[in-house]
Design a protein around this motif. Sequence first.
Motif, short mmCIF file in Angstrom:
data_model
loop_
_atom_site.label_atom_id
_atom_site.label_comp_id
_atom_site.label_asym_id
_atom_site.label_seq_id
_atom_site.Cartn_x
_atom_site.Cartn_y
_atom_site.Cartn_z
N GLN A 156 0.84 -1.21 0.00
CA GLN A 156 0.00 0.00 0.00
C GLN A 156 0.87 1.25 0.00
OE1 GLN A 156 -0.89 2.48 2.35
NE2 GLN A 156 0.50 1.82 3.98
N ALA A 157 2.00 1.21 0.73
CA ALA A 157 2.88 2.39 0.77
C ALA A 157 3.45 2.66 -0.62
CB ALA A 157 4.00 2.20 1.78
N ALA A 158 3.91 1.59 -1.30
CA ALA A 158 4.51 1.78 -2.62
C ALA A 158 3.48 2.29 -3.62
CB ALA A 158 5.12 0.46 -3.09
N VAL A 159 2.29 1.64 -3.64
CA VAL A 159 1.27 2.05 -4.61
C VAL A 159 0.81 3.48 -4.33
CG1 VAL A 159 -1.06 1.58 -5.45
CG2 VAL A 159 0.53 -0.31 -5.09
N SER A 160 0.49 3.78 -3.07
CA SER A 160 0.00 5.12 -2.76
C SER A 160 1.05 6.18 -3.05
CB SER A 160 -0.41 5.22 -1.29
OG SER A 160 -1.31 4.21 -0.96
N THR A 161 2.31 5.87 -2.72
CA THR A 161 3.37 6.84 -3.00
C THR A 161 3.46 7.11 -4.49
OG1 THR A 161 4.59 5.98 -1.11
CG2 THR A 161 5.82 7.36 -2.62
N PHE A 162 3.31 6.04 -5.29
CA PHE A 162 3.40 6.23 -6.73
C PHE A 162 2.23 7.06 -7.25
CE2 PHE A 162 2.99 5.00 -11.18
CZ PHE A 162 4.25 5.37 -11.60
N VAL A 163 1.03 6.77 -6.73
CA VAL A 163 -0.15 7.51 -7.21
C VAL A 163 0.00 9.00 -6.91
CG1 VAL A 163 -2.63 7.79 -6.87
CG2 VAL A 163 -1.68 5.52 -7.12
N PHE A 165 2.34 10.82 -7.49
CA PHE A 165 3.04 11.52 -8.57
C PHE A 165 2.09 12.02 -9.65
CE2 PHE A 165 6.81 9.04 -7.12
CZ PHE A 165 7.65 10.11 -6.91
N CYS A 166 0.87 11.48 -9.66
CA CYS A 166 -0.10 11.87 -10.68
C CYS A 166 -0.52 13.33 -10.44
CB CYS A 166 -1.30 10.93 -10.59
SG CYS A 166 -2.52 11.21 -11.85
N PRO A 167 -0.24 14.23 -11.38
CA PRO A 167 -0.44 15.67 -11.12
C PRO A 167 -1.87 16.03 -10.71
CG PRO A 167 0.73 15.35 -13.19
CD PRO A 167 0.28 13.99 -12.74
N ILE A 169 -4.08 14.22 -9.20
CA ILE A 169 -4.36 13.74 -7.85
C ILE A 169 -3.54 14.52 -6.84
CG2 ILE A 169 -3.99 11.74 -6.33
CD1 ILE A 169 -5.11 10.03 -8.56
N LEU A 177 -3.68 11.07 0.52
CA LEU A 177 -2.89 9.86 0.28
C LEU A 177 -1.83 9.68 1.36
CD1 LEU A 177 -2.68 9.94 -3.57
CD2 LEU A 177 -3.37 7.98 -2.21
N LEU A 178 -1.23 10.80 1.79
CA LEU A 178 -0.24 10.73 2.86
C LEU A 178 -0.86 10.16 4.13
CD1 LEU A 178 2.75 11.88 3.50
CD2 LEU A 178 1.51 13.60 4.78
N ILE A 181 -1.59 6.42 3.85
CA ILE A 181 -0.42 5.58 4.13
C ILE A 181 -0.19 5.52 5.64
CG2 ILE A 181 2.06 5.27 3.71
CD1 ILE A 181 1.80 6.98 1.24
N MET B 1 -8.21 3.35 -1.43
CA MET B 1 -8.06 4.79 -1.57
C MET B 1 -7.96 5.18 -3.05
SD MET B 1 -7.75 7.50 0.26
CE MET B 1 -7.23 9.20 0.09
N GLN B 2 -7.09 4.43 -3.77
CA GLN B 2 -6.94 4.71 -5.19
C GLN B 2 -8.28 4.55 -5.92
OE1 GLN B 2 -4.54 2.85 -3.52
NE2 GLN B 2 -3.28 4.68 -3.47
N LEU B 53 -0.89 6.17 -15.33
CA LEU B 53 0.09 5.83 -14.30
C LEU B 53 1.32 5.17 -14.91
CD1 LEU B 53 -1.81 4.41 -11.19
CD2 LEU B 53 -0.83 6.67 -11.53
N LEU B 56 3.45 7.73 -16.40
CA LEU B 56 4.19 8.46 -15.36
C LEU B 56 5.47 7.72 -15.00
CD1 LEU B 56 1.57 9.70 -12.72
CD2 LEU B 56 3.08 11.09 -14.11
N SER B 67 8.90 4.88 -5.00
CA SER B 67 7.75 4.26 -4.34
C SER B 67 8.18 2.98 -3.63
CB SER B 67 6.67 3.94 -5.36
OG SER B 67 6.38 5.08 -6.12
N LEU B 68 9.03 2.20 -4.28
CA LEU B 68 9.51 0.96 -3.64
C LEU B 68 10.36 1.29 -2.42
CD1 LEU B 68 10.43 -1.09 -6.84
CD2 LEU B 68 8.38 -1.27 -5.42
N GLY B 71 8.10 2.15 0.44
CA GLY B 71 7.53 0.93 1.01
C GLY B 71 8.55 0.21 1.89
#
Lengths: 460, 460
Positions: A156-163, A165-167, A169, A177-178, A181, B1-2, B53, B56, B67-68, B71
């Motif tokens: 969840q941390a990796a996916v949310s952190t990546f999302v 980056f989407c401008p 969002i 999102l912070l 996490i 969340m996503q 995504l 991105l 992101s990794l 995590g």
Amino acid sequence: MQAFLITFCISDMDLECASQETVKQGLLARGWPPIKGFSKHVKTKVLEFFSHLIKLGQDDPRRVVHSLKAGLALTLVSLFYYYQPLYKSFGVSAMWAVITVVVVFEFSVGATLGKGVNRGLATLLAGGLAVGAHQLANLSGQIGEPIVLGIFVFLQAAVSTFVRFCPQIKARYDYGLLIFILTFSLISISGFRDDEVLELVHKRLLTVLIGGSTCVIISVLLFPVWAGQDLHNLIASNMEKLGIFLEGFGDEYFKMPEDGESKEDRPLLQGYKSVLDSKTNEDALANFARWEPRHGRFQFRHPWKQYLKIGALTRKCAYRIESLNGHLYADIQAKREIRSKIQETCTTMSMESGKALKELSMAIKTMVKPFAADIHIENSKSSVKNLDTLLKSGLWDDETDLLEVVPVATVASLLIDVVTCTAEIAESVNELATMLKFEVVEPTVSPEKPETGQPKIGIS
Amino acid sequence: MQAFLITFCISDMDLECASQETVKQGLLARGWPPIKGFSKHVKTKVLEFFSHLIKLGQDDPRRVVHSLKAGLALTLVSLFYYYQPLYKSFGVSAMWAVITVVVVFEFSVGATLGKGVNRGLATLLAGGLAVGAHQLANLSGQIGEPIVLGIFVFLQAAVSTFVRFCPQIKARYDYGLLIFILTFSLISISGFRDDEVLELVHKRLLTVLIGGSTCVIISVLLFPVWAGQDLHNLIASNMEKLGIFLEGFGDEYFKMPEDGESKEDRPLLQGYKSVLDSKTNEDALANFARWEPRHGRFQFRHPWKQYLKIGALTRKCAYRIESLNGHLYADIQAKREIRSKIQETCTTMSMESGKALKELSMAIKTMVKPFAADIHIENSKSSVKNLDTLLKSGLWDDETDLLEVVPVATVASLLIDVVTCTAEIAESVNELATMLKFEVVEPTVSPEKPETGQPKIGIS
């Protein structure tokens, strides 16, 4: 903290000079004087810092009010600790209310609401998911549990952190999102040590809601600062700044400097410079404004996009003005006789565009349909035509050096661009006026230019 | 969340159109089709979101790595809960390590370090002061204590919030001040219920330090992203973008469109547009870079200010280019014969400035003293002189309509401005080269233009 920051800033700046001084004077040989000098220096810097702070408050007294509001919100929420019955039901979870107030309370209502809603929803969702994750992990036995939990937290941390980056969002849901996490990790990890996860989620959610509502209520009820209103004013004042430049440009450019007086000595028309870099500020305010409920003349779904469009056109005009400004103080100036030939038309073009921009700015400020702006734009356009005629008529004699014509031609051409930009701005302001059904007021006397009076404006 | 965010975005965008459709088709009369259509719509949107995504990630694979890393950091720090001996010594305070990782871990090393140092120092200072406040409040008895504590909390929150408005402090210590308010309030308020404040401060500080160091270590050791390097690249690539425009401008402006072909159909040279708004990005990167230790070719006190100066000059040049771009696709174009007279000199001016900018950009990128840039600038300056001579020579016959000269004169004049700007940029890049002792490399074959070869560059 403040004292530390001041000292840090000072030490940062003056370390080198102070140490040189120390070496020069010899600390041991002469005793205290260098330290005296240093402490005097620190004193001056501290005084400077405080006068800077006072200026910050005078520039925008809402900053002082905001600081007092933040103090009040925090004091209110700390009652959870002081008041026995409240403390009994929440215990140390009351801490979350305090944390929420500190991080959610922002300058404008929109920013506070946005953060509050983000925090609330993210806590709710993450709490729910974390309970599910906890249940799943529970099934995998004593040894498997931390491994399953670890995988969940990592994913969840990796996916949310990546999302993040989407401008699109990032602009609106970054904080959510912070917190997602944060909450998911805390609840699911805590669940390993504390089986009362539901109770944990419940308390956390409740305290976050209490903290968030405290912020929102204080922010809305006590001297609210609306981001929407700020964006509205910023767009209008940016336009006004360009107007001021254009109104002054003609005189400034065509006025010949007196002997011994440099053009640089004259009062500068540099207010427009801030418009060049206002995009970030406008975007942020529009993002905050979208969270704001109806207030004053602004609805919930106010056309903020149109404001951004007007802002972009204003900046486009500011870029042209930046080029014009370069010619204002250029080393090579066209000869007086060449300039004087187009002085009148150029001054009118500039002056009328400036007046139009100031009218449009006033129209936005007062939310009254721009009345005289179209007249000013027509005037500036007809000046453009006059200029065309003037140039076609071969006003210049054959001996005119083309080299001397170039700077004047450039200024004229940039002014033509400015007239075009102004017309575009006027069009988008008119679109806004239609969207928001701006009032139509029969003009009597313009509040801005009492010396001319509105009726004369058609021929001014 | 996503999933929530996607659904929210979609509902936001399509609520109106979906409801119209529903009304048209009649939900009750026709049964499921509208819902089917809606779910298909959602599916398309979700697929679009995922392809966005993926894009991105492809644009900058460091985002995936970051992101990794986030995590990983979070999973590592959650060992405090899973591993019994660790949990024994920290208990629920381990939570602060998790929170620290979530909020401190940022994309670049500089941002992570800045936040980490801010958080650590602010926690230390606020903790110390809060212990003092707790002792003072203790002296005022059972009833007086919450009142004294309340006053302290109110005052520090108000003052710190106000100091955050100071732009210089906001740029570097904003997060520290936030954590100062947070820690001071939490510790001093908790002290009311828990007399072990020192123990509390100690645990909190230790967990924050552990969380912060985890972030910093992972951020520095695993595929580090340096804000300094990013700023360095951004400044260089902005310059290159302007260079690309200028190299293409001459051909694009003077090439006459074929019959039936509109100028707008041609490939656009619009890459420079992003330079206009890059100030915020540059400022942020410079602020982060200041926290970064020596890495690669960058020292701790690298002259980031000089980068900002170069960035500002590049933007100044970009404003002129924006005006030039307006003339590229203007409706009114000068006649072919008029344009052809200055075509050569203008194309050379533009081309040589462009080459100079690209050389300077390459010099920054490779940190090698710009060799050919000065030659290109000299070439462009001598073209300016040629243009002067051309204009003075009365190349135009007497019947030339001045109106038709204006657009060409403007383009020429803007190009002269661009040449001046380029020379300014070159000067500040040379300053940087001196500051950083850029390598001097004897040119053999330019890596950028293998087809021309460096030796010819003086006459190109």
